[in-house]
Design a protein around this motif. Structure first.
Motif, PDB file in Angstrom:
ATOM      1  N   PRO A  38     -90.391  24.563  28.774  1.00 28.44           N
ATOM      2  CA  PRO A  38     -89.697  25.771  29.220  1.00 28.44           C
ATOM      3  C   PRO A  38     -90.681  26.930  29.418  1.00 28.44           C
ATOM      4  CG  PRO A  38     -88.679  24.858  27.246  1.00 28.44           C
ATOM      5  CD  PRO A  38     -89.982  24.140  27.443  1.00 28.44           C
ATOM      6  N   TYR A  39     -90.191  27.961  30.051  1.00 30.17           N
ATOM      7  CA  TYR A  39     -90.954  29.191  30.261  1.00 30.17           C
ATOM      8  C   TYR A  39     -90.901  30.004  28.979  1.00 30.17           C
ATOM      9  CZ  TYR A  39     -92.363  33.578  32.528  1.00 30.17           C
ATOM     10  OH  TYR A  39     -93.002  34.734  32.890  1.00 30.17           O
ATOM     11  N   ASN A  40     -92.042  30.539  28.565  1.00 31.20           N
ATOM     12  CA  ASN A  40     -92.138  31.273  27.304  1.00 31.20           C
ATOM     13  C   ASN A  40     -92.060  32.776  27.549  1.00 31.20           C
ATOM     14  OD1 ASN A  40     -92.649  28.906  25.683  1.00 31.20           O
ATOM     15  ND2 ASN A  40     -94.677  28.855  26.610  1.00 31.20           N
ATOM     16  N   VAL A  41     -91.079  33.405  26.919  1.00 30.55           N
ATOM     17  CA  VAL A  41     -90.839  34.832  27.105  1.00 30.55           C
ATOM     18  C   VAL A  41     -91.009  35.558  25.777  1.00 30.55           C
ATOM     19  CG1 VAL A  41     -89.155  36.568  27.827  1.00 30.55           C
ATOM     20  CG2 VAL A  41     -89.134  34.310  28.896  1.00 30.55           C
ATOM     21  N   ALA A  42     -91.764  36.641  25.792  1.00 29.21           N
ATOM     22  CA  ALA A  42     -91.847  37.527  24.630  1.00 29.21           C
ATOM     23  C   ALA A  42     -90.912  38.697  24.875  1.00 29.21           C
ATOM     24  CB  ALA A  42     -93.281  38.023  24.440  1.00 29.21           C
ATOM     25  N   MET A  43     -90.151  39.062  23.867  1.00 26.57           N
ATOM     26  CA  MET A  43     -89.175  40.129  24.052  1.00 26.57           C
ATOM     27  C   MET A  43     -89.821  41.515  24.025  1.00 26.57           C
ATOM     28  SD  MET A  43     -86.563  38.331  24.600  1.00 26.57           S
ATOM     29  CE  MET A  43     -85.221  39.496  24.555  1.00 26.57           C
TER      30      MET A  43
ATOM     31  N   VAL B 296     -87.011  29.501  27.953  1.00 23.95           N
ATOM     32  CA  VAL B 296     -85.932  29.424  28.933  1.00 23.95           C
ATOM     33  C   VAL B 296     -86.317  28.539  30.113  1.00 23.95           C
ATOM     34  CG1 VAL B 296     -85.186  31.788  28.346  1.00 23.95           C
ATOM     35  CG2 VAL B 296     -86.704  31.415  30.305  1.00 23.95           C
ATOM     36  N   TYR B 297     -85.291  28.061  30.808  1.00 19.76           N
ATOM     37  CA  TYR B 297     -85.446  27.538  32.157  1.00 19.76           C
ATOM     38  C   TYR B 297     -84.776  28.542  33.079  1.00 19.76           C
ATOM     39  CZ  TYR B 297     -86.955  23.106  30.180  1.00 19.76           C
ATOM     40  OH  TYR B 297     -87.656  22.138  29.501  1.00 19.76           O
ATOM     41  N   TYR B 298     -85.310  28.701  34.281  1.00 22.32           N
ATOM     42  CA  TYR B 298     -84.762  29.739  35.152  1.00 22.32           C
ATOM     43  C   TYR B 298     -85.055  29.442  36.620  1.00 22.32           C
ATOM     44  CZ  TYR B 298     -89.419  31.458  36.090  1.00 22.32           C
ATOM     45  OH  TYR B 298     -90.715  31.540  36.523  1.00 22.32           O
ATOM     46  N   LYS B 299     -84.338  30.169  37.460  1.00 22.74           N
ATOM     47  CA  LYS B 299     -84.590  30.156  38.900  1.00 22.74           C
ATOM     48  C   LYS B 299     -84.294  31.559  39.415  1.00 22.74           C
ATOM     49  CE  LYS B 299     -81.471  28.353  41.652  1.00 22.74           C
ATOM     50  NZ  LYS B 299     -80.619  27.397  42.384  1.00 22.74           N
ATOM     51  N   GLY B 300     -85.219  32.134  40.192  1.00 25.58           N
ATOM     52  CA  GLY B 300     -85.017  33.454  40.772  1.00 25.58           C
ATOM     53  C   GLY B 300     -84.904  33.361  42.281  1.00 25.58           C
ATOM     54  N   THR B 301     -83.867  33.998  42.851  1.00 24.50           N
ATOM     55  CA  THR B 301     -83.652  33.929  44.297  1.00 24.50           C
ATOM     56  C   THR B 301     -83.430  35.318  44.895  1.00 24.50           C
ATOM     57  OG1 THR B 301     -81.270  33.566  43.962  1.00 24.50           O
ATOM     58  CG2 THR B 301     -82.648  31.615  44.248  1.00 24.50           C
ATOM     59  N   PHE B 302     -83.737  35.418  46.199  1.00 23.09           N
ATOM     60  CA  PHE B 302     -83.420  36.625  46.956  1.00 23.09           C
ATOM     61  C   PHE B 302     -81.942  36.604  47.324  1.00 23.09           C
ATOM     62  CE2 PHE B 302     -88.011  36.127  47.949  1.00 23.09           C
ATOM     63  CZ  PHE B 302     -88.450  37.344  47.461  1.00 23.09           C
ATOM     64  N   VAL B 303     -81.355  37.793  47.520  1.00 23.67           N
ATOM     65  CA  VAL B 303     -79.908  37.868  47.750  1.00 23.67           C
ATOM     66  C   VAL B 303     -79.541  38.308  49.168  1.00 23.67           C
ATOM     67  CG1 VAL B 303     -79.476  38.285  45.302  1.00 23.67           C
ATOM     68  CG2 VAL B 303     -79.707  40.241  46.862  1.00 23.67           C
ATOM     69  N   VAL B 304     -80.536  38.632  49.998  1.00 26.78           N
ATOM     70  CA  VAL B 304     -80.263  39.000  51.388  1.00 26.78           C
ATOM     71  C   VAL B 304     -81.301  38.357  52.305  1.00 26.78           C
ATOM     72  CG1 VAL B 304     -79.154  41.204  50.824  1.00 26.78           C
ATOM     73  CG2 VAL B 304     -81.604  41.149  51.251  1.00 26.78           C
ATOM     74  N   THR B 305     -80.988  38.360  53.586  1.00 22.70           N
ATOM     75  CA  THR B 305     -81.898  37.849  54.604  1.00 22.70           C
ATOM     76  C   THR B 305     -82.534  39.021  55.342  1.00 22.70           C
ATOM     77  OG1 THR B 305     -80.631  35.819  54.919  1.00 22.70           O
ATOM     78  CG2 THR B 305     -82.024  36.519  56.764  1.00 22.70           C
ATOM     79  N   ASP B 306     -83.827  38.918  55.603  1.00 23.45           N
ATOM     80  CA  ASP B 306     -84.538  39.935  56.391  1.00 23.45           C
ATOM     81  C   ASP B 306     -85.630  39.231  57.185  1.00 23.45           C
ATOM     82  OD1 ASP B 306     -86.611  41.998  57.060  1.00 23.45           O
ATOM     83  OD2 ASP B 306     -85.176  43.318  56.044  1.00 23.45           O
TER      84      ASP B 306
ATOM     85  N   PHE C   4     -88.027  32.399  44.768  1.00 25.49           N
ATOM     86  CA  PHE C   4     -89.368  32.989  44.700  1.00 25.49           C
ATOM     87  C   PHE C   4     -90.103  32.610  43.423  1.00 25.49           C
ATOM     88  CE2 PHE C   4     -86.336  36.185  43.198  1.00 25.49           C
ATOM     89  CZ  PHE C   4     -86.828  36.477  41.934  1.00 25.49           C
ATOM     90  N   LYS C   5     -89.366  32.116  42.425  1.00 21.36           N
ATOM     91  CA  LYS C   5     -90.009  31.742  41.172  1.00 21.36           C
ATOM     92  C   LYS C   5     -89.036  30.883  40.384  1.00 21.36           C
ATOM     93  CE  LYS C   5     -91.104  35.148  38.210  1.00 21.36           C
ATOM     94  NZ  LYS C   5     -91.828  36.197  37.475  1.00 21.36           N
ATOM     95  N   SER C   6     -89.563  29.833  39.685  1.00 18.67           N
ATOM     96  CA  SER C   6     -88.658  29.003  38.898  1.00 18.67           C
ATOM     97  C   SER C   6     -89.419  28.183  37.870  1.00 18.67           C
ATOM     98  CB  SER C   6     -87.866  28.048  39.816  1.00 18.67           C
ATOM     99  OG  SER C   6     -88.743  27.106  40.400  1.00 18.67           O
ATOM    100  N   ARG C   7     -88.684  27.723  36.871  1.00 20.80           N
ATOM    101  CA  ARG C   7     -89.155  26.728  35.905  1.00 20.80           C
ATOM    102  C   ARG C   7     -87.936  25.906  35.532  1.00 20.80           C
ATOM    103  NH1 ARG C   7     -93.193  26.577  31.818  1.00 20.80           N
ATOM    104  NH2 ARG C   7     -94.446  27.744  33.298  1.00 20.80           N
ATOM    105  N   PHE C   8     -87.874  24.687  36.043  1.00 21.56           N
ATOM    106  CA  PHE C   8     -86.726  23.825  35.823  1.00 21.56           C
ATOM    107  C   PHE C   8     -86.987  22.836  34.699  1.00 21.56           C
ATOM    108  CE2 PHE C   8     -86.300  24.812  40.446  1.00 21.56           C
ATOM    109  CZ  PHE C   8     -85.117  25.520  40.351  1.00 21.56           C
TER     110      PHE C   8
ATOM    111  N   GLU D 280     -81.311  29.896  31.564  1.00 19.60           N
ATOM    112  CA  GLU D 280     -80.756  29.050  30.501  1.00 19.60           C
ATOM    113  C   GLU D 280     -81.616  29.222  29.258  1.00 19.60           C
ATOM    114  OE1 GLU D 280     -79.215  24.472  29.696  1.00 19.60           O
ATOM    115  OE2 GLU D 280     -80.391  24.924  31.499  1.00 19.60           O
ATOM    116  N   LEU D 281     -81.012  29.723  28.195  1.00 19.08           N
ATOM    117  CA  LEU D 281     -81.728  29.964  26.943  1.00 19.08           C
ATOM    118  C   LEU D 281     -81.805  28.670  26.138  1.00 19.08           C
ATOM    119  CD1 LEU D 281     -83.074  31.865  24.898  1.00 19.08           C
ATOM    120  CD2 LEU D 281     -80.780  32.471  24.077  1.00 19.08           C
TER     121      LEU D 281
END
Length: 199
Positions: A117-122, A86-96, A107-111, A187-188
């Motif tokens: 791509p990022y390798n994921v085991a199920m 997969v390709y992915y992007k992880g974001t925070f949803v609030v401000t503090d 906070f983490k991504s692989r574009f 994105e798979l």
């Protein structure tokens, strides 16, 4: 030790305990505020008709997703015994401000531009199945990821909102505070079936 010195040390001990106690209360309050903000952000998405509810396969909670791009109907879908890329992007949803986090911070991504791509085991059983076919290493991801991926087909790109129960839970993980609602674009790209892991 004279009484004056003893009294001074007792006073210092009480003061130190009071300061520590107040500090712990501030930390607890900060976590409660963060948890509440994240729960409110998740509830807004849950009530937004643009998003679809998906009950976790573990029944721990529901996640919500929106399709950003669709793959080919009937395309490959990973199951619990497969791997995925997969390709992915992880974001925070609030401000503090106390935590130094702004809504939308990645906070983490692989574009795509990052190359492989990022390798994921199920599941952990296939993470290192036949290590010769695992040159890049496969990681078992958080529950919400695995839930979403099992409903996606290759080429799908989703925006996925995970409550903390399906993400990192009640414990902080690196830069991610406890009780964090997280938003991922996933994105798979490819499904690797167990039969293809024997090369």
């Amino acid at each position: 030790m004279n009484m004056k010195k003893a009294g001074f040390y007792i006073w210092m001990l009480i003061t130190a305990l009071f300061v520590i106690s107040c500090s712990d209360d501030d930390d607890d309050n900060s976590d409660e505020v963060w948890k509440l903000k994240n729960e409110q952000a998740f509830d807004e998405i849950a009530n937004n008709p643009e998003y679809t509810e998906l009950k976790s396969l573990t029944n721990a909670a529901s996640l919500y997703y929106k399709v950003l791009k669709s793959g080919e109907a009937g395309g490959d879908t990973p199951t619990s015994s497969d791997r995925a890329q997969v390709y992915y992007k992880g974001t925070f949803v609030v401000t503090d401000e106390d935590k130094g986090i702004t809504k939308g911070d990645v906070f983490k991504s692989r574009f795509f531009d990052d190359g492989e791509p990022y390798n994921v085991a199920m599941n952990s059983g296939v993470a290192n199945y036949n290590e010769k076919s695992n040159p890049y290493g496969y990681k078992v991801e958080i529950t919400g990821w695995l839930d979403a991926l099992q409903y996606m087909v290759v080429g799908d790109k989703w925006e996925v909102w995970l409550p903390y129960q399906l993400a990192y839970g009640e414990t902080a993980s690196n830069s991610i505070p406890a009780y964090s609602t997280l938003c991922f674009e996933i994105e798979l790209m490819k499904v690797i079936y167990i039969d293809d892991m024997t090369d």
